[in-house]
Design an enzyme around this catalytic site. Structure first.
Site, PDB file in Angstrom:
ATOM      1  N   ASP A 145      60.864 -11.440  71.247  1.00 47.92           N
ATOM      2  CA  ASP A 145      61.182 -10.232  72.010  1.00 47.92           C
ATOM      3  C   ASP A 145      61.008 -10.406  73.511  1.00 47.92           C
ATOM      4  OD1 ASP A 145      58.381 -10.519  71.454  1.00 47.92           O
ATOM      5  OD2 ASP A 145      58.061  -8.496  72.209  1.00 47.92           O
ATOM      6  N   LYS A 189      47.670  -7.227  65.847  1.00 53.58           N
ATOM      7  CA  LYS A 189      47.780  -8.442  66.639  1.00 53.58           C
ATOM      8  C   LYS A 189      46.901  -8.295  67.876  1.00 53.58           C
ATOM      9  CE  LYS A 189      51.115 -11.144  69.369  1.00 53.58           C
ATOM     10  NZ  LYS A 189      52.552 -11.321  69.699  1.00 53.58           N
ATOM     11  N   TYR A 213      46.225  -4.929  73.362  1.00 50.71           N
ATOM     12  CA  TYR A 213      45.519  -5.744  74.355  1.00 50.71           C
ATOM     13  C   TYR A 213      44.773  -4.824  75.313  1.00 50.71           C
ATOM     14  CZ  TYR A 213      49.111  -8.906  72.628  1.00 50.71           C
ATOM     15  OH  TYR A 213      49.940  -9.635  71.822  1.00 50.71           O
TER      16      TYR A 213
END
Length: 268
Positions: A26, A177, A146
């Site tokens: 992506d 993730k 994140y």
């Protein structure tokens, strides 16, 4: 778990090991058509032949990457985007829907959150809404989380990464993730804090295949469920061979040296 989610998760996770190798493709939305993402059919074919469980891309790319032949590979449609040209590159916005993923035959969808960014509340709202829609349709949700913002001292801090993972779990993700914290002991604190699979990001380009394989090996040893690795795979000298080595570590419990030996065999 919803039966639809269970069936779809088995398409992107090895049902025997409960682990996965996902290759994100992506990056073009963020940085443009970089090396490895120009001929998408070739790239998808290389990683699929190596044994990747799934590829991840935006909704416009399956038409450029569906092969109609070769080894099958799962499909995850990414719903979040921003660009490096923006003054706010960490502010992700939804550019797709769960229904888009269903229409494209996807096995899962994914969203991206940057905790600590000034737009955190918008990304949290978006993920919560996507998670509810995924539950309605039986679509697995992968959350990339994140820590990036003015109050974040280190996005690799174990406590911070554990917070990222736990938030995704609590908001309804099915797979998480996060970045790898650097060693098995600290990463085990991340995996212990969640009851759903956690895969690690590949991060910036690494110096050697050993570094890549070592990180994969150590993360699995700490309770991780595999990898979601992009540039370190699709920009490798031989992506197929590297995925084969990673497959041996993730799904066959090879040692680092045993996996590296696969890279030294005659080229495909």
């Amino acid at each position: 778990m919803n039966m639809g989610k269970s069936v779809r998760l088995e398409r992107i996770f090895n049902r025997n090991t409960g682990r996965s190798i996902i290759v994100p493709l992506d990056h073009g939305t963020t940085v443009g058509p970089i090396e490895g993402l120009v001929d998408l059919r070739s790239t998808v074919n290389k990683v699929a032949e190596g044994g990747a469980n799934a590829v991840l891309m935006h909704k416009g790319l399956p038409r450029c990457s569906h092969r109609g032949h070769g080894r099958d590979v799962g499909l995850i449609i990414h719903l979040s985007a921003s660009t490096t040209l923006s003054p706010f590159p960490n502010a992700k916005i939804l550019v797709g829907t769960v229904e888009d993923g269903i229409k494209l035959g996807a096995d899962a969808v994914s969203v991206h959150l940057n905790l600590g960014d000034e737009s955190e509340r918008d990304m949290l709202r978006d993920m919560g809404q996507v998670a509810s829609k995924c539950a309605e349709w039986g679509m697995p949700l992968l959350a990339m989380v994140y820590a990036r913002g003015p109050k974040v001292k280190s996005e690799w801090d174990p406590a911070t990464v554990a917070h990222c993972a736990r938030l995704a779990e609590e908001l309804g993700a099915d797979v998480i993730k996060v970045v790898y914290t650097g060693d098995p002991e600290s990463f085990s604190r991340v995996t212990e804090g969640c009851c759903i699979p956690i895969v690690i990001a590949g991060g910036p380009r690494m110096e050697s295949p050993r570094d890549i394989i070592q990180m994969a090996h150590d993360s699995v040893a700490a309770g991780g469920a595999g990898l979601s690795m992009g540039r370190n795979i699709f920009q490798a000298e031989n992506p197929t061979r590297l995925v084969q080595a990673l497959h041996a570590v993730v799904h066959m419990d090879y040692s680092v040296d045993q996996a590296l030996a696969l890279l030294e065999e005659p080229k495909l």
